[in-house]
Design a protein around this motif. Structure first.
Motif, PDB file in Angstrom:
ATOM      1  N   GLU A   1     -17.484 -50.028   6.878  1.00  0.00           N
ATOM      2  CA  GLU A   1     -17.522 -51.140   5.721  1.00  0.00           C
ATOM      3  C   GLU A   1     -19.037 -51.620   5.270  1.00  0.00           C
ATOM      4  OE1 GLU A   1     -15.042 -54.292   7.330  1.00  0.00           O
ATOM      5  OE2 GLU A   1     -13.088 -53.204   6.996  1.00  0.00           O
ATOM      6  N   GLY A   2     -18.959 -52.024   4.083  1.00  0.00           N
ATOM      7  CA  GLY A   2     -20.320 -52.279   3.644  1.00  0.00           C
ATOM      8  C   GLY A   2     -20.929 -51.608   2.750  1.00  0.00           C
ATOM      9  N   MET A   3     -20.671 -50.191   2.750  1.00  0.00           N
ATOM     10  CA  MET A   3     -21.397 -49.261   1.735  1.00  0.00           C
ATOM     11  C   MET A   3     -20.542 -49.195   0.411  1.00  0.00           C
ATOM     12  SD  MET A   3     -21.000 -45.726   4.258  1.00  0.00           S
ATOM     13  CE  MET A   3     -19.179 -45.692   4.003  1.00  0.00           C
ATOM     14  N   SER A   4     -21.717 -49.368  -0.643  1.00  0.00           N
ATOM     15  CA  SER A   4     -21.205 -49.622  -2.050  1.00  0.00           C
ATOM     16  C   SER A   4     -22.104 -48.718  -3.011  1.00  0.00           C
ATOM     17  CB  SER A   4     -21.518 -51.186  -2.511  1.00  0.00           C
ATOM     18  OG  SER A   4     -22.879 -51.569  -2.381  1.00  0.00           O
ATOM     19  N   CYS A   5     -23.118 -48.061  -2.423  1.00  0.00           N
ATOM     20  CA  CYS A   5     -23.816 -47.101  -3.611  1.00  0.00           C
ATOM     21  C   CYS A   5     -24.609 -45.966  -2.864  1.00  0.00           C
ATOM     22  CB  CYS A   5     -24.971 -48.153  -4.137  1.00  0.00           C
ATOM     23  SG  CYS A   5     -26.228 -48.861  -2.872  1.00  0.00           S
ATOM     24  N   GLY A   6     -25.422 -45.336  -3.640  1.00  0.00           N
ATOM     25  CA  GLY A   6     -26.156 -44.431  -3.079  1.00  0.00           C
ATOM     26  C   GLY A   6     -27.100 -44.559  -2.110  1.00  0.00           C
ATOM     27  N   HIS A   7     -27.807 -45.838  -2.249  1.00  0.00           N
ATOM     28  CA  HIS A   7     -28.805 -46.504  -1.216  1.00  0.00           C
ATOM     29  C   HIS A   7     -27.917 -46.283   0.123  1.00  0.00           C
ATOM     30  CE1 HIS A   7     -30.760 -49.576   1.266  1.00  0.00           C
ATOM     31  NE2 HIS A   7     -31.766 -48.852   0.958  1.00  0.00           N
ATOM     32  N   CYS A   8     -26.768 -46.819   0.202  1.00  0.00           N
ATOM     33  CA  CYS A   8     -25.957 -47.199   1.378  1.00  0.00           C
ATOM     34  C   CYS A   8     -25.614 -45.621   1.847  1.00  0.00           C
ATOM     35  CB  CYS A   8     -24.758 -47.763   1.133  1.00  0.00           C
ATOM     36  SG  CYS A   8     -24.689 -49.353   0.485  1.00  0.00           S
ATOM     37  N   VAL A   9     -25.334 -44.753   1.270  1.00  0.00           N
ATOM     38  CA  VAL A   9     -25.255 -43.286   1.688  1.00  0.00           C
ATOM     39  C   VAL A   9     -26.561 -42.903   2.317  1.00  0.00           C
ATOM     40  CG1 VAL A   9     -24.742 -41.049   0.880  1.00  0.00           C
ATOM     41  CG2 VAL A   9     -23.421 -42.732   0.048  1.00  0.00           C
ATOM     42  N   LYS A  10     -27.493 -43.044   1.644  1.00  0.00           N
ATOM     43  CA  LYS A  10     -28.808 -42.527   2.198  1.00  0.00           C
ATOM     44  C   LYS A  10     -29.252 -42.975   3.504  1.00  0.00           C
ATOM     45  CE  LYS A  10     -33.643 -42.045   1.160  1.00  0.00           C
ATOM     46  NZ  LYS A  10     -34.781 -42.217   0.060  1.00  0.00           N
ATOM     47  N   ALA A  11     -28.987 -44.621   3.419  1.00  0.00           N
ATOM     48  CA  ALA A  11     -29.426 -45.522   4.882  1.00  0.00           C
ATOM     49  C   ALA A  11     -28.423 -44.922   6.048  1.00  0.00           C
ATOM     50  CB  ALA A  11     -29.046 -46.938   4.529  1.00  0.00           C
ATOM     51  N   VAL A  12     -27.089 -44.651   5.597  1.00  0.00           N
ATOM     52  CA  VAL A  12     -26.398 -44.266   6.902  1.00  0.00           C
ATOM     53  C   VAL A  12     -26.602 -42.861   7.216  1.00  0.00           C
ATOM     54  CG1 VAL A  12     -23.863 -43.544   7.455  1.00  0.00           C
ATOM     55  CG2 VAL A  12     -24.367 -45.700   6.241  1.00  0.00           C
ATOM     56  N   THR A  13     -26.945 -42.008   6.269  1.00  0.00           N
ATOM     57  CA  THR A  13     -27.388 -40.485   6.558  1.00  0.00           C
ATOM     58  C   THR A  13     -28.368 -40.595   7.398  1.00  0.00           C
ATOM     59  OG1 THR A  13     -26.242 -39.879   4.714  1.00  0.00           O
ATOM     60  CG2 THR A  13     -27.962 -38.366   5.646  1.00  0.00           C
ATOM     61  N   GLU A  14     -29.629 -41.349   6.858  1.00  0.00           N
ATOM     62  CA  GLU A  14     -30.783 -41.381   7.627  1.00  0.00           C
ATOM     63  C   GLU A  14     -30.625 -41.960   9.324  1.00  0.00           C
ATOM     64  OE1 GLU A  14     -33.451 -43.190   5.038  1.00  0.00           O
ATOM     65  OE2 GLU A  14     -34.020 -41.585   4.056  1.00  0.00           O
TER      66      GLU A  14
END
Length: 64
Positions: free
Chosen positions: A7-20
């Motif tokens: 929960e808490g993901m909403s944008c491409g930045h979130c995808v990048k942060a989780v991936t990293e």
């Protein structure tokens, strides 16, 4: 393959942060994030607790 509900993901930045965050503890892991469903699938990491902790440390909530 690990499958997590995040929960808490909403944008491409979130995808990048989780991936990293996942790849910091498991370099080479393939991370697939579906923003619509909040589903994160990780191929190449075996320790679900470590992956969950890394995602939590990045500022997101892992459910289940």
């Amino acid at each position: 393959m690990l499958s997590l509900q995040v929960e808490g993901m909403s944008c491409g930045h979130c995808v990048k942060a989780v991936t990293e965050a996942v790849q910091e503890i498991s370099p080479g892991a393939k991370v697939d994030v579906d923003l619509t469903t909040g589903k994160v699938q990780v191929d190449g990491a075996d320790d679900a607790a470590a992956v969950s902790h890394a995602i939590t440390e990045a500022g997101y909530t892992v459910k289940g």
